[in-house]
Design a protein around this motif. Sequence first.
Motif, PDB file in Angstrom:
ATOM      1  N   LEU B 344      47.625  46.685  36.896  1.00 14.37           N
ATOM      2  CA  LEU B 344      47.472  46.754  38.350  1.00 14.37           C
ATOM      3  C   LEU B 344      48.248  45.622  39.021  1.00 14.37           C
ATOM      4  O   LEU B 344      48.873  45.808  40.064  1.00 14.37           O
ATOM      5  CB  LEU B 344      46.000  46.675  38.747  1.00 14.37           C
ATOM      6  CG  LEU B 344      45.147  47.888  38.410  1.00 14.37           C
ATOM      7  CD1 LEU B 344      43.752  47.722  38.967  1.00 14.37           C
ATOM      8  CD2 LEU B 344      45.778  49.143  38.957  1.00 14.37           C
ATOM      9  N   ARG B 345      48.196  44.441  38.411  1.00 10.88           N
ATOM     10  CA  ARG B 345      48.982  43.323  38.956  1.00 10.88           C
ATOM     11  C   ARG B 345      50.458  43.681  38.935  1.00 10.88           C
ATOM     12  O   ARG B 345      51.174  43.511  39.924  1.00 10.88           O
ATOM     13  CB  ARG B 345      48.760  42.068  38.118  1.00 10.88           C
ATOM     14  CG  ARG B 345      47.392  41.482  38.259  1.00 10.88           C
ATOM     15  CD  ARG B 345      47.283  40.177  37.482  1.00 10.88           C
ATOM     16  NE  ARG B 345      45.933  39.676  37.573  1.00 10.88           N
ATOM     17  CZ  ARG B 345      44.934  40.068  36.809  1.00 10.88           C
ATOM     18  NH1 ARG B 345      45.164  40.940  35.854  1.00 10.88           N
ATOM     19  NH2 ARG B 345      43.719  39.616  36.977  1.00 10.88           N
ATOM     20  N   ASP B 346      50.911  44.190  37.777  1.00  7.78           N
ATOM     21  CA  ASP B 346      52.322  44.565  37.651  1.00  7.78           C
ATOM     22  C   ASP B 346      52.695  45.580  38.716  1.00  7.78           C
ATOM     23  O   ASP B 346      53.741  45.468  39.353  1.00  7.78           O
ATOM     24  CB  ASP B 346      52.586  45.156  36.261  1.00  7.78           C
ATOM     25  CG  ASP B 346      52.674  44.073  35.206  1.00  7.78           C
ATOM     26  OD1 ASP B 346      52.760  42.898  35.594  1.00  7.78           O
ATOM     27  OD2 ASP B 346      52.643  44.403  34.007  1.00  7.78           O
ATOM     28  N   GLY B 347      51.826  46.588  38.878  1.00  9.13           N
ATOM     29  CA  GLY B 347      52.115  47.638  39.838  1.00  9.13           C
ATOM     30  C   GLY B 347      52.309  47.072  41.231  1.00  9.13           C
ATOM     31  O   GLY B 347      53.241  47.447  41.943  1.00  9.13           O
ATOM     32  N   SER B 348      51.440  46.151  41.604  1.00 15.04           N
ATOM     33  CA  SER B 348      51.528  45.585  42.944  1.00 15.04           C
ATOM     34  C   SER B 348      52.745  44.669  43.078  1.00 15.04           C
ATOM     35  O   SER B 348      53.503  44.773  44.051  1.00 15.04           O
ATOM     36  CB  SER B 348      50.247  44.816  43.248  1.00 15.04           C
ATOM     37  OG  SER B 348      50.384  44.106  44.435  1.00 15.04           O
ATOM     38  N   LEU B 349      52.952  43.803  42.099  1.00 15.78           N
ATOM     39  CA  LEU B 349      54.121  42.907  42.156  1.00 15.78           C
ATOM     40  C   LEU B 349      55.397  43.731  42.167  1.00 15.78           C
ATOM     41  O   LEU B 349      56.365  43.398  42.854  1.00 15.78           O
ATOM     42  CB  LEU B 349      54.109  41.949  40.961  1.00 15.78           C
ATOM     43  CG  LEU B 349      52.966  40.944  40.937  1.00 15.78           C
ATOM     44  CD1 LEU B 349      52.977  40.156  39.637  1.00 15.78           C
ATOM     45  CD2 LEU B 349      53.064  39.998  42.116  1.00 15.78           C
ATOM     46  N   GLY B 350      55.398  44.817  41.390  1.00 17.12           N
ATOM     47  CA  GLY B 350      56.577  45.661  41.300  1.00 17.12           C
ATOM     48  C   GLY B 350      56.909  46.353  42.608  1.00 17.12           C
ATOM     49  O   GLY B 350      58.018  46.859  42.787  1.00 17.12           O
TER      50      GLY B 350
END
Lengths: 283, 462
Positions: B344-350
């Motif tokens: 989820l962090r990756d998704g948002s940062l991405g």
Amino acid sequence: MTNVPEPLLKRGVTAMDNAQYPDQAVGEPFADDHKMSLRNVNVFYGDKQAIFDVNIDIARNEVIAMIGPSGCGKSTLLRSINRMNDTVEGCVVSGELTLDGEDIYTAKMDPVALRARVGMVFQKPNPFPKSIYDNVAYGPRLHGLASRRAELDEIVETSLTRAGLWTEVKDRLDQPGTSLSGGQQQRLCIARAIAISPEMILMDEPCSALDPIATAKIEELITELSQNYTIAIVTHSMQQAARVSHRTAYFHLGHLIEVNETEKVFTAPEHELTEAYITGRFG
Amino acid sequence: MQTANLLIVLLALSAVAYYMARGRSVALAQPLGGIRNLHSLPFFYGMRAAIWCALPSTVLLVLWLLFDEHIISTLLINSLPEGQQPASAAEYNLLLNSIENIASGALRAETAKPVLVAAAESLKQLQQTGRYLVTAVVLSLAVIGMGWGWVKVSPKLRARQQVERVFRGILLACACVAIFTTIGILLSVIFESLRFFQTVPATEFLFGTEWSPQMAIRSDQVGSSGSFGAIPLFVGTLLISFIAMLVAVPVGLMSAVYLAEYASPRVRGLAKPALEVLAGIPTVVYGFFAALTVAPFLRQAGEDVGLEVSSESALAAGLVMGVMIIPFISSLADDVINAVPQSLRDGSLGLGATRSETIKKVIFPAALPGIVSGVLLAVSRAIGETMIVVMAAGLAAKLTANPLDTVTTVTVQIVTLLVGDQEFDSPKTLAAFALGLMLFVVTLALNFVALRVVKKYREQYD
Ligand SMILES: Nc1ncnc2c1ncn2[C@@H]1O[C@H](COP(=O)(O)OP(=O)(O)O)[C@@H](O)[C@H]1O
Ligand SMILES: [Mg+2]
């Protein structure tokens, strides 16, 4: 195909150790009208080097497939392109990476702004625990792309339509994104990525968690998107690479071995390592 | 034999049983071509014999220890001559006591009635016989069990299943201890509370606004009528808990976010143990810190700006209680934040979100149910906390919402009701049970809701 049995890989590697890594990738790694260009790129995780001296161009509006055995650094390279690796402790990228001629690793380049221009779709569908609508609206809200609700509605609708999901979800936009099926979730993630109109989309094995029908839908979607976007896709399925991509790059233990027209790679590979891989001798 | 010695002998016997049965199973397996032809591993044959040896005999021993006094005294009293039989339960106990005292030498035999002296003699006799008898029976049971375990060893015997069944039973018994203890405590609290509500109506207790539990000991005493309106206590408890949460929730949450999302591994490695130390400080230490340092400081500071701060204030107790709860909230929140998947962090940062946007818009909402339940658990701790408020909050049951004033809490009143020499069935002491019941119900409800929320939250990511 996705899970390489350990002994097989080992055997492959020792057999292939005799083969020389080419100094530079064989084939046609460069393009005149490139969107993204990588020169002498090395990536380290602490002391461990994961990518060795990679030079490659990604042409405008092309779909480039990256293939190679597990652990050869495909994800690492992909994550260097939108600086997602910045969030990994101890990861260092050296070399020159330019987007439209602009170096993306200078102090001037804001990684946050870069990631808005270079979107990413991950291996496992990762919708936020929010409604379908809010998932797609997440990026536009973040970057202030819509000033009125109607505009936002429109962005959400077009993105979902482009991702081929609109007809399936238009009556339940307020339901949680996590309530969709795996394939729908992945298309939701793609809609989420294109909602902020990126210039380029990176996909890291986007179908590896999906069933064949969902996979086919995503592949169709990639082909459609390629008219407007530059796409780099990592895949473990050579059939998939053959179906969706224009060019294919083969990686081996952190080295870029060969880049060629997809058809050429799969019918007449230039390098023996590529040939060994696509004929299934290892990986 | 002494019980302790008997237990040691039993242990030794079952060890012998283990080795004999184990050896026999191995020996039986030899001609068949090794232990793989046994149904179970030799260990299980040994364990089975050891269980047969130890379990029935121990059960018998425990039963005897539970009931021996009763059996012996019944026998003894029945053996008394006709005219000496006790008429009532009280007399029965008195009689028994004096006989026991004579037997142990606490009462001089010369001065006692000859009948009782004779009874004391026979008591000693009975105890002696009882001990011999039980030793003999327990030991023979053990030996029989051992023999049974040994005889039954055969390659077909399903020893593993039997042993595992016994162990499952033992685990179940242990689980039951906890459950039955809770039920027992609950029942006794409810029972005593009901007695309280017979003298003081529940409505007066729940809605009365005056608390002064002093009861007249003699009927001609004045001024101590006793009134049991618990509202001031509830208000005091809530006021202090509220102040504590006002401190603990923001500080705890923000430190958790910092630790989980921003801190480098080195900082994290230092800060987490430090927080754990904070959690390990005994509450009594917090208590005198509140009473001796914080309260005078607040009083002084209040004087300087012209505010009247009582020397035992809700504010002092609440602040210190808040500090006590910080590590509790931050470690719970840290856990739930860490449980939010990296993807989820990756998704948002991405998508081009910054770290703080990611925390605010993705991680926090995803972790919210867990955080809420952590806060609820913390509230129930604050409500039940005793030592700090006993030392720093005061005893006067004032109905006030002014944090600078002195207030008292449910727990403080329970403590003060029970210290001192009141009869245990006066309404004053019984009131403590009613208060305890209220506390129990409230914290139980809070914990129940919190655990339900946590459970739902877990399912979301599994
Ligand atoms: N966060 C990390 N820290 C250390 N090493 C890593 C990390 N991520 C990947 N690697 C290593 O880098 C190499 C390339 O990994 P990756 O890019 O994930 O390969 P691929 O995606 O091709 O399977 C592997 O040897 C892997 O062990
Ligand atoms: Mg990968």
